[in-house]
Motif scaffolding. Sequence first.
Motif, PDB file in Angstrom:
ATOM      1  N   UNK A  32      53.116  55.673  28.140  1.00  0.00           N
ATOM      2  CA  UNK A  32      53.363  56.130  29.543  1.00  0.00           C
ATOM      3  C   UNK A  32      53.464  57.683  29.882  1.00  0.00           C
ATOM      4  N   UNK A  33      54.448  58.190  28.990  1.00  0.00           N
ATOM      5  CA  UNK A  33      54.924  59.443  29.465  1.00  0.00           C
ATOM      6  C   UNK A  33      54.236  60.423  28.520  1.00  0.00           C
ATOM      7  N   UNK A  34      53.304  60.125  27.684  1.00  0.00           N
ATOM      8  CA  UNK A  34      52.700  61.104  26.845  1.00  0.00           C
ATOM      9  C   UNK A  34      51.060  61.246  27.373  1.00  0.00           C
ATOM     10  N   UNK A  35      50.696  60.686  28.454  1.00  0.00           N
ATOM     11  CA  UNK A  35      49.350  60.960  29.284  1.00  0.00           C
ATOM     12  C   UNK A  35      48.330  60.086  28.396  1.00  0.00           C
ATOM     13  N   UNK A  36      47.195  60.164  28.825  1.00  0.00           N
ATOM     14  CA  UNK A  36      46.038  59.438  28.096  1.00  0.00           C
ATOM     15  C   UNK A  36      46.098  58.104  28.440  1.00  0.00           C
ATOM     16  N   UNK A  37      45.570  57.420  27.487  1.00  0.00           N
ATOM     17  CA  UNK A  37      45.130  56.024  27.275  1.00  0.00           C
ATOM     18  C   UNK A  37      46.394  55.206  26.777  1.00  0.00           C
ATOM     19  N   UNK A  38      46.704  53.966  27.145  1.00  0.00           N
ATOM     20  CA  UNK A  38      47.927  53.236  26.753  1.00  0.00           C
ATOM     21  C   UNK A  38      47.762  52.949  25.067  1.00  0.00           C
TER      22      UNK A  38
END
Length: 281
Positions: free
Chosen positions: A163-169
Motif C-alpha cells: 500500500x505505501x510503496x505505490x504501484x500495484x499490490x
Amino acid sequence: MKLLRFGPAGQEKPGMLDGDGQVRDLSAHVTDFAGASVSLEALEALRAIDPASLPLVAEPGRIGSCLASVPNFFCIGLNYAKHAAETGSEPPKEPILFSKASSALSGPYDPVVIPRNSVKSDWEVELGVVIGKTASYVSEAEALSHVAGYCVINDMSEREFQIEKGGQWIKGKSAPTFGPTGPWLVTADEVPDPQALKLSLDLNGETVQDSDTSDMIFGVAEIISYMSQFMMLQPGDIIATGTPSGVGMGMKPQRFLKPGDVMEVRVEGLGEQRQETVAAS
C-alpha cells in the motif's frame, strides 16, 4: 476426491486420501498436479480409480502445496463486507483483481519467511478456487462447471510493500512462501455450495479471523464469470477469493507478524494449515 502432494520440497509425489483418511500413491497414474493434470477430464480419470488398489503411504512425511505450479495465481481484493469495513474502504462495485507471483506458492505446513525490511507482514485466510476447464466469456450460471476444486490459501501480505510503496499490490503479495496452499485439492463435487463454508485463522492460539463465505461481496460464480470477460482462465489457474475481517491491518492498534508467530488456517471441509514465521536470512 481429496488430492495432495507429499514428500520433500521439489520431490513431491501425487497422492489421494482414501475413505479412512490414509494417503495413497498416485504416481503410477499421474506425474504431478498442475495445469492439464487437474483438468476436469484428468480428474474424471482419477475418479475411476479404486483408492484401495493404490499403494498405501504409511509415512507420507511433508505435505506440499496441493499444486506443483500454477499458470496464474489470481486474487480478489476487499471481497468480504466486514473486511472492507475494517479497512475503512467502500465496498467495491466490481471485483478487485490482482495477482501474486506464482513463485509465492508454498506448502501448507512450510515456514513462512518474513521478507527483509518487512515491518507489516499480515495474514489472510482465503477460499482458493482451482480452474479445471478453459473459461472465456462464461455466464455466471455456467461458471461453477469450470471449477476443478477448492483449497485453503493463506494470502500472506506485506502491507507497507502493498500500500505505501505505490504501484500495484503484487509487490506486497509475492514474497517467497507468501502463498501457502493446501493441504488438499478437494474436487468440486465435494463442495456443493462454495458460499456456505466456514473459514478461520488462529494466531498463536487466538482466533483472529472467524467468518464464512456467505459474507463475500462477489461469490465464486460471479468472480469466475467476471474474470472471464477480460482474460482466458485455464486449467490449473488458482484464484484466492478474498479474506474476511480480522487481519492485522484492520486491528486497533494494528498487529503484524514477527518471527516465531504461528498461524493455523482452515476452511470447512478443505483441511487445515499451520505455519510458523521465520526471519529472512
